[in-house]
Design a protein around this motif. Structure first.
Motif, mmCIF file in Angstrom:
data_model
loop_
_atom_site.group_PDB
_atom_site.id
_atom_site.type_symbol
_atom_site.label_atom_id
_atom_site.label_comp_id
_atom_site.label_asym_id
_atom_site.label_seq_id
_atom_site.Cartn_x
_atom_site.Cartn_y
_atom_site.Cartn_z
ATOM 1 N N LYS A 81 59.866 22.432 31.927
ATOM 2 C CA LYS A 81 59.812 20.969 31.845
ATOM 3 C C LYS A 81 60.833 20.414 30.863
ATOM 4 O O LYS A 81 60.948 20.863 29.728
ATOM 5 C CB LYS A 81 58.415 20.515 31.440
ATOM 6 C CG LYS A 81 58.291 19.018 31.486
ATOM 7 C CD LYS A 81 56.889 18.543 31.347
ATOM 8 C CE LYS A 81 56.904 17.033 31.497
ATOM 9 N NZ LYS A 81 55.620 16.465 31.288
ATOM 10 N N ILE B 174 67.313 14.763 37.933
ATOM 11 C CA ILE B 174 65.911 15.164 37.925
ATOM 12 C C ILE B 174 65.222 14.565 39.142
ATOM 13 O O ILE B 174 65.248 13.355 39.346
ATOM 14 C CB ILE B 174 65.230 14.732 36.621
ATOM 15 C CG1 ILE B 174 65.855 15.502 35.470
ATOM 16 C CG2 ILE B 174 63.740 14.953 36.689
ATOM 17 C CD1 ILE B 174 65.274 15.204 34.133
ATOM 18 N N HIS C 102 58.673 15.932 38.319
ATOM 19 C CA HIS C 102 57.939 16.781 37.380
ATOM 20 C C HIS C 102 56.683 17.243 38.093
ATOM 21 O O HIS C 102 56.006 16.453 38.746
ATOM 22 C CB HIS C 102 57.554 16.007 36.114
ATOM 23 C CG HIS C 102 58.728 15.532 35.326
ATOM 24 N ND1 HIS C 102 59.589 16.384 34.671
ATOM 25 C CD2 HIS C 102 59.199 14.283 35.078
ATOM 26 C CE1 HIS C 102 60.514 15.683 34.046
ATOM 27 N NE2 HIS C 102 60.304 14.392 34.285
ATOM 28 N N SER D 276 54.101 23.797 33.420
ATOM 29 C CA SER D 276 54.759 22.533 33.766
ATOM 30 C C SER D 276 56.226 22.806 34.095
ATOM 31 O O SER D 276 56.930 23.481 33.335
ATOM 32 C CB SER D 276 54.675 21.555 32.605
ATOM 33 O OG SER D 276 53.336 21.234 32.344
ATOM 34 N N THR E 185 60.050 21.238 36.075
ATOM 35 C CA THR E 185 60.861 20.109 36.501
ATOM 36 C C THR E 185 61.768 20.591 37.627
ATOM 37 O O THR E 185 62.377 21.654 37.513
ATOM 38 C CB THR E 185 61.728 19.578 35.341
ATOM 39 O OG1 THR E 185 60.869 19.139 34.293
ATOM 40 C CG2 THR E 185 62.597 18.424 35.783
#
Length: 102
Positions: free
Chosen positions: A24, A63, A66, A92, A94
């Motif tokens: 992340k 990006i 998430h 977590s 991304t």
């Protein structure tokens, strides 16, 4: 053309217009991030290796989202003691898309 980039402590081999899951990152969705810690760069003619990084080479990424990874179950047990413990973990992540390697 590909590059090996250090992203959040992990070395990832990236190419242009490809999508990757990385640990992340603290940035908003649809924002652009720049990674300047490039360890290796290979265009079709030559290979450059950094000591530890290559100066002047940057990787631009966008990006996408998430999210959390699948759950990993950790189960501990000791025989004949009535000891059992179950724990779960979701990492977590991304999701990024590499836009260009400059």
């Amino acid at each position: 053309m590909f590059a090996v980039v250090d992203i959040a402590g992990q070395q990832i081999k990236v190419t242009e217009n490809a999508k990757y899951y990385v640990p992340k990152l603290n940035a908003n969705v649809e924002s652009e991030v720049v990674f300047d810690s490039v360890l290796l760069l290979n265009d079709d003619k030559s290979t450059k290796i950094g000591t530890p990084f290559i100066g002047g080479v940057k990787v631009h990424a966008k990006i996408l989202e998430h999210l959390k990874d699948d759950k990993v179950i950790v189960f501990k047990k000791k025989r004949r003691i009535s000891y059992k413990k179950t724990r779960g973990h979701r990492q977590s992540l991304t999701r990024i898309e590499i836009t260009k390697i400059v």
